[in-house]
Design an enzyme around this catalytic site. Structure first.
Site, PDB file in Angstrom:
ATOM      1  N   ASP A  10      48.884  42.856  53.837  1.00 42.31           N
ATOM      2  CA  ASP A  10      47.743  42.618  52.963  1.00 42.31           C
ATOM      3  C   ASP A  10      46.948  41.471  53.618  1.00 42.31           C
ATOM      4  O   ASP A  10      47.466  40.774  54.508  1.00 42.31           O
ATOM      5  CB  ASP A  10      48.284  42.193  51.595  1.00 42.31           C
ATOM      6  CG  ASP A  10      47.198  41.764  50.648  1.00 42.31           C
ATOM      7  OD1 ASP A  10      46.194  42.474  50.535  1.00 42.31           O
ATOM      8  OD2 ASP A  10      47.354  40.686  50.028  1.00 42.31           O
ATOM      9  N   ASP A  12      43.982  39.251  51.805  1.00 48.15           N
ATOM     10  CA  ASP A  12      43.684  38.150  50.879  1.00 48.15           C
ATOM     11  C   ASP A  12      44.959  37.633  50.214  1.00 48.15           C
ATOM     12  O   ASP A  12      45.656  38.393  49.549  1.00 48.15           O
ATOM     13  CB  ASP A  12      42.732  38.634  49.767  1.00 48.15           C
ATOM     14  CG  ASP A  12      41.354  39.010  50.297  1.00 48.15           C
ATOM     15  OD1 ASP A  12      41.058  38.684  51.454  1.00 48.15           O
ATOM     16  OD2 ASP A  12      40.578  39.616  49.550  1.00 48.15           O
TER      17      ASP A  12
HETATM   18  P1  B16 Z   1      36.124  43.190  47.281  1.00 54.89           P
HETATM   19  P2  B16 Z   1      43.610  42.247  49.280  1.00 54.89           P
HETATM   20  C1  B16 Z   1      41.743  42.286  47.338  1.00 54.89           C
HETATM   21  O1  B16 Z   1      42.096  42.075  48.688  1.00 54.89           O
HETATM   22  C2  B16 Z   1      41.711  40.951  46.599  1.00 54.89           C
HETATM   23  O2  B16 Z   1      43.023  40.436  46.481  1.00 54.89           O
HETATM   24  C3  B16 Z   1      41.136  41.136  45.214  1.00 54.89           C
HETATM   25  O3  B16 Z   1      41.077  39.893  44.534  1.00 54.89           O
HETATM   26  C4  B16 Z   1      39.747  41.746  45.306  1.00 54.89           C
HETATM   27  O4  B16 Z   1      39.200  41.974  44.023  1.00 54.89           O
HETATM   28  C5  B16 Z   1      39.860  43.076  46.062  1.00 54.89           C
HETATM   29  O5  B16 Z   1      40.417  42.840  47.352  1.00 54.89           O
HETATM   30  C6  B16 Z   1      38.501  43.752  46.220  1.00 54.89           C
HETATM   31  O6  B16 Z   1      37.689  42.933  47.002  1.00 54.89           O
HETATM   32  O7  B16 Z   1      35.386  42.863  46.025  1.00 54.89           O
HETATM   33  O8  B16 Z   1      35.826  42.232  48.418  1.00 54.89           O
HETATM   34  O9  B16 Z   1      35.973  44.647  47.692  1.00 54.89           O
HETATM   35  O10 B16 Z   1      44.455  41.241  48.593  1.00 54.89           O
HETATM   36  O11 B16 Z   1      43.998  43.699  48.983  1.00 54.89           O
HETATM   37  O12 B16 Z   1      43.435  41.974  50.764  1.00 54.89           O
HETATM   38 MG    MG Z   2      46.297  40.062  48.435  1.00 51.59          MG
END
Ligand code: B16
Ligand code: MG
Length: 212
Positions: A10, A12
């Protein structure tokens, strides 16, 4: 956890702390809209899509599709403003060492982020070359907790799900990996990632001897 051939990371909250930027952007939007939003509320949003995050933030309020879209776009604008500041320094401690170590041990590596902004973040962190496969929020229709994103990554890697281990900081991500039939490493407190096969406070604490 046996015969692991591939690691799926992953982004984030695991390799970099953009989770904080997501929080700041949602908080700013919530304040503008007169909705209370705490750090604790934000925990529910970890790992899930932009639209599902907005629905949770709205706490049952029903809005038109047009307004929903406007709110998602506004939050994303703030988020993109914040991530402009990201550089190689924002890779979390020991993340590069771990990726190098895994490569030296001939594991296949993929990155699977639910974020549609992942390509920009990966670019700013300078980590694209570590991964054979990169999939993100724009690659599949249903993101975490659905298994689709991880299954897509495994298919592109050419490794069957039971030989993949997913490294995740979110409950939604652990659930997604389990539904995909993969082994799991949870990063963070047991309250959040307690369902994972192995749990560590951060990527710096992962011991490869526990995996193999
Ligand atoms: P976006 P990951 C996720 O990334 C985040 O943890 C989550 O907080 C966020 O809402 C989601 O991506 C969508 O992100 O708005 O930038 O498309 O943890 O899967 O790397
Ligand atoms: Mg994450």
């Amino acid at each position: 956890m046996k015969n692991i051939k591939a690691f799926i990371f992953d982004l984030d909250g695991v390799l970099t702390d953009t989770a904080e930027y997501h929080f700041m952007a949602w908080k700013r939007l919530a304040e503008e809209e007169g909705i209370s939003f705490t750090r604790q509320d934000n925990e529910q949003l970890r790992g899930i899509s932009r639209r599902d995050s907005l629905k949770l933030l709205l706490k049952g309020r029903r809005l038109s599709e047009e307004k929903m879209q406007e709110l998602m776009d506004r939050k994303n604008g703030y988020y993109r403003e914040y991530i402009k500041a990201i550089s190689e320094k924002d890779l979390l401690p020991k993340a590069a060492d771990l990726l190098n170590d895994l490569k030296a041990r001939h594991y296949k590596l993929a990155l699977a982020s639910g974020s549609k902004n992942a390509p920009q973040v990966i670019d700013r962190l300078g980590i694209a070359s570590f991964f054979e496969v990169i999939v993100h929020g724009g690659s599949v229709e249903k993101t975490k907790p659905a298994p689709d994103l991880f299954l897509h990554a495994a298919e592109k890697l050419g490794v069957a799900p039971q030989f993949c281990v997913v490294v995740e900081d979110a409950k939604a991500g652990i659930d997604a990996a389990k539904s995909a039939g993969m082994a799991t490493i949870g990063i963070g407190p047991p309250e959040r990632v307690g369902a994972a096969d192995l749990i560590y406070p951060s990527v710096a604490d992962i011991r490869l001897g526990d995996v193999s």
